[in-house]
Design a protein around this motif. Structure first.
Motif, PDB file in Angstrom:
ATOM      1  N   HIS A 197       0.977   4.829   1.190  1.00  0.00           N
ATOM      2  CA  HIS A 197       0.291   4.434   2.419  1.00  0.00           C
ATOM      3  C   HIS A 197      -1.185   4.827   2.397  1.00  0.00           C
ATOM      4  O   HIS A 197      -2.058   4.016   2.712  1.00  0.00           O
ATOM      5  N   LEU A 198      -1.450   6.084   2.021  1.00  0.00           N
ATOM      6  CA  LEU A 198      -2.836   6.572   2.076  1.00  0.00           C
ATOM      7  C   LEU A 198      -3.707   5.846   1.054  1.00  0.00           C
ATOM      8  O   LEU A 198      -4.910   5.695   1.264  1.00  0.00           O
ATOM      9  N   GLU A 205      -5.004   2.897   2.658  1.00  0.00           N
ATOM     10  CA  GLU A 205      -6.034   3.347   3.608  1.00  0.00           C
ATOM     11  C   GLU A 205      -7.379   3.549   2.900  1.00  0.00           C
ATOM     12  O   GLU A 205      -8.421   3.056   3.348  1.00  0.00           O
ATOM     13  N   VAL A 206      -7.358   4.270   1.775  1.00  0.00           N
ATOM     14  CA  VAL A 206      -8.595   4.553   1.035  1.00  0.00           C
ATOM     15  C   VAL A 206      -9.144   3.267   0.403  1.00  0.00           C
ATOM     16  O   VAL A 206     -10.351   3.016   0.439  1.00  0.00           O
ATOM     17  N   SER A 266       3.932   8.653   1.381  1.00  0.00           N
ATOM     18  CA  SER A 266       2.651   8.873   2.065  1.00  0.00           C
ATOM     19  C   SER A 266       1.487   8.543   1.134  1.00  0.00           C
ATOM     20  O   SER A 266       0.465   8.028   1.581  1.00  0.00           O
ATOM     21  N   ILE A 267       1.634   8.793  -0.174  1.00  0.00           N
ATOM     22  CA  ILE A 267       0.531   8.466  -1.091  1.00  0.00           C
ATOM     23  C   ILE A 267       0.359   6.941  -1.185  1.00  0.00           C
ATOM     24  O   ILE A 267      -0.772   6.443  -1.196  1.00  0.00           O
TER      25      ILE A 267
END
Lengths: 132, 124
Positions: free
Chosen positions: B78-79, B82-83, B75-76
């Motif tokens: 992926h995120l 995103e950021v 998830s990190i």
């Protein structure tokens, strides 16, 4: 000949407000970004809890007391909603990226599906934890 | 007059210099979220609110430790895409470069801290 413009490119204009009418497609897409950034904050808080558990019982009790309180549980459900929403929103992006459902009507339906789906999954999450 | 051909620019993988790599990483990790998000919500949600001993025994299970490690790292990654994309949209120039480095530092610190905590919980 290819144009060579290295640097000095315009940034993405911020259009929400007086220039751009809020629509299901735009709002649901913006929410994917907001929930994505918020979810990184949720992961940060989860890692704080894990580090506390790995450190000492008193540190664990401090974080676990906050997260396990009534307000903590409400905030965790809000974080779960953001994660569910982001997951569904990303699935919509994958569907789009593979070239399907690009028409406005279907996109709007998927937008409603993300809001309703995330809420239904959050309620399901709450029910699962109330039962087990 | 320019002497760069379209072919030459494509060789440099476009204006971002990384071609479609970031886009593909976002697609691939987006699909992984469908598995990781439910696993994370239900395992972490279960552990919070239990006692210290219960939390320790929960995370000392190899299955739970591996699932949580995958959820955190996946998830990190992926995120972070995103950021990064949000930064690239709204911050320019030297500020963009420094912000992207800061975001990367934050994300990799989270990964290292999370994995350390899990390792300690799993084997103590």
């Amino acid at each position: 000949m290819a144009d060579v413009n290295r640097g000095n490119r315009p940034l993405s204009p911020f259009m929400i407000g007086p220039y751009y009418r809020p629509q299901m497609t735009s709002i649901s897409s913006i929410m994917v970004r907001i929930t994505g950034i918020a979810s990184l904050g949720s992961i940060f808080l989860a890692i704080c809890w894990l580090l506390a558990a790995a450190s000492s019982e008193s540190a664990f009790n401090f974080f676990n007391g906050i997260y396990g309180s009534f307000i903590g549980n409400i905030l965790m459900l809000a974080a779960a909603w953001a994660l569910w929403y982001h997951m569904l929103g990303r699935v919509r992006h994958v569907i789009w990226d593979f070239g399907y459902c690009l028409d406005v009507e279907t996109s709007e339906k998927m937008g409603w599906g993300m809001f309703i789906g995330a809420t239904a999954l959050t309620v399901l999450t709450a029910v699962v934890f109330l039962i087990f | 007059m320019n002497f760069l051909t379209d072919r030459k620019r494509a060789t440099g993988l476009g204006s971002g210099g990384t071609g479609a790599e970031h886009h593909w990483l976002t697609i691939a990790t987006s699909i992984s979220l469908v598995i990781l998000v439910p696993l994370f919500i239900f395992t972490f949600g279960y552990a919070v609110g239990h006692s210290f001993e219960e939390a320790l025994s929960f995370y000392s299970s190899p299955c739970i430790a591996i699932i949580t490690a995958l959820c955190l790292v996946g998830s990190i990654i992926h995120l972070k895409t995103e950021v990064d994309e949000a930064v690239e949209d709204y911050v320019g120039g030297i500020k963009r470069k420094l912000t992207l480095i800061a975001v990367a530092g934050f994300c990799y610190t989270l990964m290292a801290a999370g994995l350390f905590a899990l390792l300690k919980l799993a084997i103590q």
